[in-house]
Design a protein around this motif. Structure first.
Motif, PDB file in Angstrom:
ATOM      1  N   SER A 195     -39.800   6.228   3.360  1.00 54.20           N
ATOM      2  CA  SER A 195     -38.766   7.248   3.416  1.00 54.20           C
ATOM      3  C   SER A 195     -39.064   8.258   2.313  1.00 54.20           C
ATOM      4  CB  SER A 195     -37.383   6.634   3.236  1.00 54.20           C
ATOM      5  OG  SER A 195     -37.255   6.195   1.911  1.00 54.20           O
ATOM      6  N   ILE A 196     -38.520   9.450   2.482  1.00 55.79           N
ATOM      7  CA  ILE A 196     -38.769  10.517   1.507  1.00 55.79           C
ATOM      8  C   ILE A 196     -37.458  10.752   0.766  1.00 55.79           C
ATOM      9  CG2 ILE A 196     -39.685  12.835   1.185  1.00 55.79           C
ATOM     10  CD1 ILE A 196     -40.699  12.703   4.066  1.00 55.79           C
ATOM     11  N   PRO A 197     -37.313  10.269  -0.448  1.00 55.56           N
ATOM     12  CA  PRO A 197     -36.036  10.435  -1.134  1.00 55.56           C
ATOM     13  C   PRO A 197     -35.808  11.873  -1.568  1.00 55.56           C
ATOM     14  CG  PRO A 197     -37.632   9.358  -2.560  1.00 55.56           C
ATOM     15  CD  PRO A 197     -38.295   9.527  -1.241  1.00 55.56           C
ATOM     16  N   ALA A 198     -34.632  12.408  -1.240  1.00 55.39           N
ATOM     17  CA  ALA A 198     -34.269  13.754  -1.664  1.00 55.39           C
ATOM     18  C   ALA A 198     -33.248  13.627  -2.790  1.00 55.39           C
ATOM     19  CB  ALA A 198     -33.693  14.538  -0.485  1.00 55.39           C
ATOM     20  N   LYS A 199     -33.654  14.056  -3.988  1.00 46.91           N
ATOM     21  CA  LYS A 199     -32.780  13.851  -5.152  1.00 46.91           C
ATOM     22  C   LYS A 199     -31.585  14.800  -5.139  1.00 46.91           C
ATOM     23  CE  LYS A 199     -36.702  13.063  -8.034  1.00 46.91           C
ATOM     24  NZ  LYS A 199     -37.423  14.116  -7.348  1.00 46.91           N
ATOM     25  N   PHE A 200     -31.803  15.989  -4.546  1.00 43.72           N
ATOM     26  CA  PHE A 200     -30.732  16.994  -4.609  1.00 43.72           C
ATOM     27  C   PHE A 200     -29.474  16.555  -3.868  1.00 43.72           C
ATOM     28  CE2 PHE A 200     -33.544  20.984  -5.279  1.00 43.72           C
ATOM     29  CZ  PHE A 200     -33.956  20.443  -6.481  1.00 43.72           C
ATOM     30  N   PHE A 201     -29.679  15.796  -2.795  1.00 44.00           N
ATOM     31  CA  PHE A 201     -28.532  15.501  -1.947  1.00 44.00           C
ATOM     32  C   PHE A 201     -28.283  14.005  -1.912  1.00 44.00           C
ATOM     33  CE2 PHE A 201     -30.753  19.235  -0.374  1.00 44.00           C
ATOM     34  CZ  PHE A 201     -29.762  20.190  -0.504  1.00 44.00           C
ATOM     35  N   GLN A 202     -27.553  13.543  -2.916  1.00 47.96           N
ATOM     36  CA  GLN A 202     -27.232  12.120  -2.904  1.00 47.96           C
ATOM     37  C   GLN A 202     -25.736  11.959  -2.859  1.00 47.96           C
ATOM     38  OE1 GLN A 202     -29.373  10.610  -6.255  1.00 47.96           O
ATOM     39  NE2 GLN A 202     -31.035   9.879  -4.976  1.00 47.96           N
ATOM     40  N   GLY A 203     -25.300  10.736  -2.628  1.00 49.52           N
ATOM     41  CA  GLY A 203     -23.869  10.477  -2.536  1.00 49.52           C
ATOM     42  C   GLY A 203     -23.306  11.014  -1.248  1.00 49.52           C
TER      43      GLY A 203
END
Lengths: 320, 294
Positions: free
Chosen positions: B123-131
């Motif tokens: 998977s490609i984690p996107a840090k900007f959009f969490q929660g």
């Protein structure tokens, strides 16, 4: 000319029939049996696609219907193999007649997507239904006699081939189908009934496919939705027919033998590189579409007619 | 009943992604009349480019989108002449040839991806959009994961950009002219080959970018392509092949069908429903829900 073909055909079939006497290795006999099966699947697909011009991307469904009908009748109703086999073919043919009437109104890409969607829907249906065994599939009573299945498959495919040859190459039926392929409105103007002819050709393509599916089910003794109803059956038949040459019976048969031999070689001797098989198969398909649009046999026929001193009529009726 | 708002919201969020899966495909069909069996494989290849770029540089995948787009625009631009060759010229059945050709491409890409990337799921984690956002209205609860919201916003902005490009630029005019009538467009000075290359490049680029988004919302592996090909076909047929304005509605419908089956029925019936609906729609109205396909 006709007599020559007949004699050649009879000799060829007799030669094929002697194979089990010469080849005692079960592995090779199994490979040859499956090659014959793919010949059957490729030529039956060609009836609706190559001759009639309707791209059936759900050919595997008829194979699966035949296989499942045979399996269910043998296991749940305890029918003998022969009867169940015939029932499997009839079930396939009837399905084709039933779905053909509405589906064959669609043309080109729409028909291709509709048949593809229907085949995938059938696969999903077999996964959720109870009497098909769901994702676990079905087991048939093992009957371990490779010679029996070789002759069963050979008989079915030879009868199919001969029947199609007579109907499509000698009888006017083949010309009628080709007329629909070239110009459906024009064919109607000539007094043909395209709807009825298309359904006939669809049934003609589906019925033998169902019987082949039935033989396959009893031969392999295990079927599940992925193996007999999956995309792979259709895909391989399409590739074989296109590679060999559409709109002929010899072409798809040659394509089937060549591609199946290639596939078996890969799986048997280069099993560490199975992924490479996908790459090579994909490349062969793409390249043959670009460089051999008429297929192997079509290219040979064209070359022969261009070398012939007498102008021969080619498939589309243009004189060269 | 408590789950109804959640089902609708989920459906719309997923549906957004289906817009971008299908819109380029529909554009390519409208202009070039190609049914691309490889659409899912473009998505898969784009996803892996995004994955490795992210791994190598550590930059957020959403910032990498333009890079992925440019790379795959180039790839599509290079591939198009081959497809043009397959579809034109003296060939008996261009539809079949196009289908079989792209089917061959799809197999090849899948094989190459399996060799190069293996069978693992990433998977490609996107840090900007969490929660996630959480709403409560009396008895109803709605959860909106930020990453899915970002996916929907991405899809809507791609749609808006494409809309602007097609309606307000000379290039868009040429594309629409080609889709309407190829010969007449040629007579008016539209270069069919070149415009076709741009269109195919845009389609491949959008598909590849969508792959990256899918990678950060769900997961990616080398065999994911076939599933997304199915969804692309469904949306495009439902919308009417080549009719772009229908794509968003069809995509939201697919999203809703999926989320309702997931929440209210068994998920194993989802694909059965998808294929069944696809077949019935083709029989009743082959030109899509709006009867505007080509």
């Amino acid at each position: 000319m006709h007599r020559k073909i007949l004699i050649f055909g009879v000799i060829f079939v007799i030669a094929l029939a002697t194979i089990p006497l010469l080849v005692h290795d079960t592995f090779y006999l199994r490979v040859i049996t499956e090659a014959i099966m793919w010949i059957g699947l490729a030529i039956t697909w060609d009836v609706i696609a190559g001759y009639t011009g309707y791209l059936n991307f759900g050919h595997g469904a008829f194979f699966g219907i035949g296989a499942y009908t045979t399996a269910i009748l043998m296991m749940r109703a305890h029918w003998p193999f022969g009867l169940a086999l015939i029932a499997g073919g009839l079930a396939s043919g009837l399905t084709a007649a039933f779905i053909g009437a509405p589906t064959l109104r669609l043309r080109g890409a729409y028909f291709a997507i509709a048949t593809w969607a229907l085949a995938r829907a059938l696969q999903q249906l077999a996964l959720v239904l109870n009497f098909t065994g769901g994702p676990d599939g079905m087991r048939l009573p093992p009957f371990l006699n490779p010679e029996f299945f070789f002759y069963a498959m050979l008989t079915v495919v030879v009868i199919t081939f001969a029947g199609l040859w007579i109907l499509l190459e000698f009888a006017p039926f083949g010309l009628k189908l080709k007329a629909i392929r070239e110009d459906e409105a024009g064919a109607m103007a000539l007094g043909l009934n395209p709807t009825s002819l298309k359904i006939q050709s669809f049934v003609l393509s589906a019925l033998p496919t169902g019987i082949i599916g039935g033989v396959y089910a009893y031969w392999i003794t295990y079927i599940d939705p992925a193996s007999v109803l999956g995309d792979l059956v259709t895909d391989q038949a399409v590739v074989m027919a296109v590679f060999g040459g559409l709109g002929t019976l010899v072409g798809p048969a040659i394509g089937a033998v060549l591609l199946f031999a290639f596939k078996t070689y890969f799986w048997a001797y280069l099993s560490d590189y199975q992924v490479l098989y996908l790459i090579i198969l994909g490349a062969v398909i793409a390249l043959s579409v670009v460089f051999l649009p008429d297929g192997l046999w079509g290219t040979i026929l064209k070359y022969k007619s261009s070398k012939s001193p007498m102008p021969l009529r080619n498939d589309t009726g243009e004189t060269k | 009943m408590e789950l109804l708002p959640q089902a609708i919201v989920d459906g719309l969020l997923i549906g957004g992604i289906y817009i971008t899966i299908a819109i380029g495909f529909s554009l390519a069909y409208g202009v070039m009349h190609i049914i691309d069996f490889a659409v899912g494989e473009w998505i898969m290849l784009g996803a892996f480019l995004g994955f490795y770029l992210h791994k190598g540089t550590g930059i957020d995948p959403f910032i990498l989108l333009p890079v992925v787009f440019l790379v795959f625009f180039g790839v599509g631009y290079i591939f198009q002449p081959l497809i043009h060759r397959v579809l034109s010229g003296k060939r008996g059945n261009p539809v079949l040839m196009g289908l079989v050709f792209t089917f061959g491409l799809a197999l090849m890409f899948r094989g190459i991806a399996l060799t190069a990337f293996g069978f693992y799921t990433h998977s490609i984690p996107a840090k900007f959009f969490q929660g996630s956002l959480f709403f409560q209205f009396g008895n109803f609860f709605v959860t909106i994961p930020m990453i899915r919201l970002a996916g929907l916003i991405y899809a809507l902005s791609i749609t808006a950009i494409l809309h602007y490009l097609l309606k307000n630029t000379d290039f868009g005019l040429a594309v629409r002219a080609l889709a309407q009538h190829k010969e007449s467009a040629g007579l008016m000075g539209v270069n069919a080959k070149k415009t076709g290359s741009y269109v195919y490049g845009i389609y491949v680029g959008i598909s590849a970018m969508t792959g990256v988004i899918i990678g950060s919302i769900f997961s990616i592996n080398a065999q994911m392509g076939a599933d997304y090909t199915v969804f692309a076909f469904f949306v495009v047929v439902l919308a009417g092949m080549g009719y772009l304005a229908g794509v968003p509605w069809a995509a939201f419908l697919l999203g809703l069908v999926q989320s309702f089956f997931l929440i209210y029925l068994s998920p194993s019936y989802t694909l059965l429903a998808v294929f069944g609906i696809l077949y019935v729609i083709l029989l009743i109205s082959p030109k899509g829900l709006f009867a505007k396909g080509v």
